[in-house]
Design a protein around this motif. Sequence first.
Motif, PDB file in Angstrom:
ATOM      1  N   UNK A  80      -2.997  12.442   0.459  1.00 44.37           N
ATOM      2  CA  UNK A  80      -2.577  12.515   1.751  1.00 44.37           C
ATOM      3  C   UNK A  80      -3.255  12.495   2.630  1.00 44.37           C
ATOM      4  N   UNK A  81      -2.917  11.786   3.933  1.00 38.81           N
ATOM      5  CA  UNK A  81      -3.837  11.239   4.616  1.00 38.81           C
ATOM      6  C   UNK A  81      -4.611   9.859   4.476  1.00 38.81           C
ATOM      7  N   UNK A  82      -4.474   9.109   3.411  1.00 40.75           N
ATOM      8  CA  UNK A  82      -4.838   7.918   3.034  1.00 40.75           C
ATOM      9  C   UNK A  82      -3.699   6.842   2.982  1.00 40.75           C
ATOM     10  N   UNK A  83      -4.325   5.619   2.886  1.00 36.37           N
ATOM     11  CA  UNK A  83      -2.953   4.533   2.980  1.00 36.37           C
ATOM     12  C   UNK A  83      -2.414   4.626   1.487  1.00 36.37           C
ATOM     13  N   UNK A  84      -2.967   5.169   0.367  1.00 32.70           N
ATOM     14  CA  UNK A  84      -2.138   4.982  -0.816  1.00 32.70           C
ATOM     15  C   UNK A  84      -0.987   6.193  -0.910  1.00 32.70           C
ATOM     16  N   UNK A  85      -0.901   7.065  -0.081  1.00 25.40           N
ATOM     17  CA  UNK A  85       0.126   8.322  -0.034  1.00 25.40           C
ATOM     18  C   UNK A  85       1.030   7.664   1.435  1.00 25.40           C
ATOM     19  N   UNK A  86       1.260   6.710   1.463  1.00 26.17           N
ATOM     20  CA  UNK A  86       2.169   6.321   2.578  1.00 26.17           C
ATOM     21  C   UNK A  86       3.488   6.783   2.498  1.00 26.17           C
ATOM     22  N   UNK A  87       4.061   7.152   1.194  1.00 27.55           N
ATOM     23  CA  UNK A  87       5.586   7.707   0.713  1.00 27.55           C
ATOM     24  C   UNK A  87       5.385   9.221   0.885  1.00 27.55           C
ATOM     25  N   UNK A  88       4.410   9.775   0.982  1.00 32.66           N
ATOM     26  CA  UNK A  88       4.305  11.180   1.004  1.00 32.66           C
ATOM     27  C   UNK A  88       3.837  11.964   2.063  1.00 32.66           C
ATOM     28  N   UNK A  89       4.574  12.887   2.883  1.00 35.92           N
ATOM     29  CA  UNK A  89       4.039  13.859   3.976  1.00 35.92           C
ATOM     30  C   UNK A  89       3.672  15.199   3.545  1.00 35.92           C
ATOM     31  N   UNK A  90       2.999  15.840   4.207  1.00 33.66           N
ATOM     32  CA  UNK A  90       2.935  17.434   3.956  1.00 33.66           C
ATOM     33  C   UNK A  90       4.367  18.039   4.092  1.00 33.66           C
ATOM     34  N   UNK A  91       5.065  17.659   4.981  1.00 27.73           N
ATOM     35  CA  UNK A  91       6.298  18.492   5.072  1.00 27.73           C
ATOM     36  C   UNK A  91       7.232  17.858   4.070  1.00 27.73           C
TER      37      UNK A  91
END
Length: 196
Positions: free
Chosen positions: A147-158
Motif C-alpha cells: 500500500x502506498x506504492x505503485x505496485x498496489x494501485x488496485x488496493x486502498x486502505x478503505x
Amino acid sequence: MSPIPETPPSSKVAATTLRPLPMLIFSSRWLQLPLYIGLIVAQGVYVVLFLKELWHLIGHSFDFSEQQIMLVVLGLIDVVMISNLLVMVIVGGYETFVSRLNLKGHPDEPEWLGHVNASVLKIKLAMAIIGISSIHLLRTFIEAGNLGTERAMNYTQTGVMWQTIIHVVFIFSAIGIALADRIANEGNGSNGEAKH
C-alpha cells in the motif's frame, strides 16, 4: 390359491394422474435445465482460464518473485474453488430441484450427494463462498503490504477494510444459516419423537 396382492402404483403412474394445472406447475422445474447447462459452459470457461493462468505461471517461473508466484497460485486455487462451487450447484441443484440423477452404486458418486437437500446445499454453498472469499482476502493482504506504492494501485486502505468486513459478514451469514438449519432439524426431530 390366494389372490396376488396389488402393487401400489409407481411414481410414474401417479405423476400421470395429476390434474393439468398441478402437472404444469410440477413440470416447470425443467425450465431450470438451460440454467444448469449454462453453468456447465461457465465451468468450461473456468477450465480455459485455469490453463491460461497455469501457462502464464510456467512461462514466467524464472522471472517472477516468490510473492508473484504465490499470487498466481492463489489465483489458481481461487479458480478451482469456484469450479467446485459450480459442481455443487449444478449436481446438487439438479438433484434437489429438477430430477434424480440415479447414481446409486456408481463408483464416482459424490459422497455428499447421498444426503443432499436444499438446506444442506445452502450450508455447503455458504462454506464454499467463505473459502473463495478467504482466498481473495489472502491475496489482498499479500498486496496490502505494498500500500502506498505503485505496485498496489488496485488496493486502498478503505478497500481492504471493506473486503475484510464483507468476509466477516459471509462468516456470520454462514453461521446464521447453519444455526437456523439446526434449530429447524431439532424442531422436526422433537415433533417426530412426539408422534412415536
